[in-house]
Design a protein around this motif. Structure first.
Motif, PDB file in Angstrom:
ATOM      1  N   SER A 205       0.830  -1.207   0.000  1.00 22.69           N
ATOM      2  CA  SER A 205       0.000   0.000   0.000  1.00 22.69           C
ATOM      3  C   SER A 205       0.866   1.259   0.000  1.00 22.69           C
ATOM      4  N   SER A 206       1.937   1.247   0.779  1.00 20.07           N
ATOM      5  CA  SER A 206       2.850   2.394   0.810  1.00 20.07           C
ATOM      6  C   SER A 206       3.504   2.620  -0.549  1.00 20.07           C
ATOM      7  N   LEU A 208       2.223   1.775  -3.485  1.00 16.88           N
ATOM      8  CA  LEU A 208       1.201   2.306  -4.386  1.00 16.88           C
ATOM      9  C   LEU A 208       1.044   3.810  -4.203  1.00 16.88           C
ATOM     10  N   ILE A 209       1.039   4.251  -2.955  1.00 12.22           N
ATOM     11  CA  ILE A 209       0.894   5.676  -2.666  1.00 12.22           C
ATOM     12  C   ILE A 209       2.099   6.459  -3.189  1.00 12.22           C
ATOM     13  N   ALA A 210       3.284   5.887  -3.049  1.00  2.58           N
ATOM     14  CA  ALA A 210       4.505   6.571  -3.481  1.00  2.58           C
ATOM     15  C   ALA A 210       4.619   6.664  -5.001  1.00  2.58           C
ATOM     16  N   LEU A 211       4.088   5.677  -5.698  1.00  7.05           N
ATOM     17  CA  LEU A 211       4.289   5.589  -7.143  1.00  7.05           C
ATOM     18  C   LEU A 211       3.148   6.170  -7.966  1.00  7.05           C
ATOM     19  N   TRP A 212       1.941   6.127  -7.451  1.00  6.36           N
ATOM     20  CA  TRP A 212       0.772   6.573  -8.211  1.00  6.36           C
ATOM     21  C   TRP A 212      -0.075   7.543  -7.373  1.00  6.36           C
ATOM     22  N   PRO A 213      -0.946   8.317  -7.997  1.00  2.00           N
ATOM     23  CA  PRO A 213      -1.874   9.159  -7.246  1.00  2.00           C
ATOM     24  C   PRO A 213      -3.014   8.301  -6.703  1.00  2.00           C
ATOM     25  N   ALA A 214      -2.661   7.362  -5.829  1.00  2.00           N
ATOM     26  CA  ALA A 214      -3.617   6.366  -5.351  1.00  2.00           C
ATOM     27  C   ALA A 214      -3.799   6.485  -3.846  1.00  2.00           C
ATOM     28  N   THR A 215      -5.001   6.181  -3.402  1.00  2.00           N
ATOM     29  CA  THR A 215      -5.296   6.071  -1.972  1.00  2.00           C
ATOM     30  C   THR A 215      -5.846   4.669  -1.738  1.00  2.00           C
ATOM     31  N   PRO A 216      -4.975   3.699  -1.519  1.00  2.00           N
ATOM     32  CA  PRO A 216      -5.432   2.312  -1.431  1.00  2.00           C
ATOM     33  C   PRO A 216      -6.334   2.071  -0.229  1.00  2.00           C
ATOM     34  N   GLU A 217      -7.292   1.186  -0.412  1.00  2.00           N
ATOM     35  CA  GLU A 217      -8.087   0.651   0.689  1.00  2.00           C
ATOM     36  C   GLU A 217      -7.691  -0.815   0.854  1.00  2.00           C
ATOM     37  N   TYR A 218      -7.435  -1.225   2.096  1.00  4.64           N
ATOM     38  CA  TYR A 218      -7.051  -2.619   2.268  1.00  4.64           C
ATOM     39  C   TYR A 218      -7.555  -3.172   3.588  1.00  4.64           C
ATOM     40  N   VAL A 219      -7.626  -4.497   3.639  1.00  5.90           N
ATOM     41  CA  VAL A 219      -8.149  -5.160   4.830  1.00  5.90           C
ATOM     42  C   VAL A 219      -7.579  -6.566   4.910  1.00  5.90           C
ATOM     43  N   LEU A 220      -7.332  -7.024   6.130  1.00  2.00           N
ATOM     44  CA  LEU A 220      -7.056  -8.432   6.382  1.00  2.00           C
ATOM     45  C   LEU A 220      -8.377  -9.105   6.693  1.00  2.00           C
ATOM     46  N   LEU A 221      -8.630 -10.214   6.032  1.00  2.00           N
ATOM     47  CA  LEU A 221      -9.909 -10.898   6.177  1.00  2.00           C
ATOM     48  C   LEU A 221      -9.785 -12.093   7.109  1.00  2.00           C
ATOM     49  N   ARG A 222     -10.924 -12.480   7.673  1.00  2.00           N
ATOM     50  CA  ARG A 222     -10.995 -13.641   8.557  1.00  2.00           C
ATOM     51  C   ARG A 222     -12.397 -14.210   8.478  1.00  2.00           C
ATOM     52  N   PRO A 223     -12.633 -15.405   9.011  1.00  2.00           N
ATOM     53  CA  PRO A 223     -13.962 -16.008   8.882  1.00  2.00           C
ATOM     54  C   PRO A 223     -15.101 -15.139   9.406  1.00  2.00           C
TER      55      PRO A 223
END
Length: 232
Positions: A205-206, A208-223
């Motif tokens: 994610s870091s 992506l932010i450094a290389l593109w004009p992006a604001t990533p959304e991310y999550v760790l998933l679980r059951p």
């Protein structure tokens, strides 16, 4: 749109630790040589003391492939295939800045990282067992039908965007120069998977932010929270 694993996958592989990242604004005109060199150095350092098949991340996927009825030295998870090529050739082929970044992070962590062009996906991506009527498009343009019970990445239109779980992605949703909105998925099953996948996701994610004009959304998933919802 959303990404998730089916209840059957969580039931059969309770040790699974997946994460997903959504980002928009990807282009093909960025330079990342220094970043690729850094992640390559991390991978080379690990390979200097052990082969890719001896790494705990890879061993866990080999056990998983065996449980799925696959020969783990015939069908390898994506990170093992990349590490093998990197060990033999000293570098990975350059394809697209985003693919190159994901591949570099994948070999540094020895964890499979899949990346999809969301413009080619219908409604959602679900990791599930195949019914047998799904269609998979190879990078050469041929059409295949995964066998019933095979673990695939499927969308609402019955397209399989990856076969044999982390073995091979489809050419249909591959990243290309016109790609803008993307979904990245990382999955691991080894003992320290949660800490490692969390670190990988934060690192990617870091970048992506450094290389593109992006604001990533991310999550760790679980059951208990298996679904990641996002809006391209």
């Amino acid at each position: 749109m959303h990404f998730q694993h089916s209840a059957d996958i969580w039931r059969d592989f309770p040790e699974l630790v997946p994460a997903a990242i959504f980002a928009r604004g990807i282009t093909a005109d960025v330079s990342l040589d220094d970043r690729l060199a850094h992640f390559g150095e991390v991978a080379a350092k690990r390979l200097a003391t052990a082969s890719e098949g001896e790494l705990p991340e890879i061993q866990a996927w080999r056990r998983t492939f065996s449980r799925m009825g696959l020969k783990p030295t015939q069908y390898r998870c994506a990170s093992e295939s990349l590490l093998r090529r990197f060990r033999k050739e000293g570098a990975l082929p350059r394809l697209h800045p985003l693919i190159d970044l994901c591949n570099a992070v994948s070999i540094a962590y020895a964890i499979p990282v899949a990346v999809f062009d969301l413009a080619r996906i219908s409604e959602y991506v679900e990791v599930r067992y195949a019914a047998g009527d799904e269609t998979y498009v190879t990078f050469g343009g041929d059409t295949e039908h995964p066998a019933p019970g095979e673990v695939i990445f499927a969308d609402a239109a019955g397209k399989a965007h990856a076969r044999r779980w982390t073995n091979r992605q489809s050419g249909l949703s591959a990243i290309r120069d016109t790609t803008t909105d993307i979904l990245i998925v990382a999955e691991a099953l080894h003992g320290s998977a949660r800490e490692d996948v969390e670190s990988l996701t934060a690192t990617l994610s870091s970048e992506l932010i450094a290389l593109w004009p992006a604001t990533p959304e991310y999550v760790l998933l679980r059951p208990s929270t298996p679904r990641f919802e996002f809006t391209p």
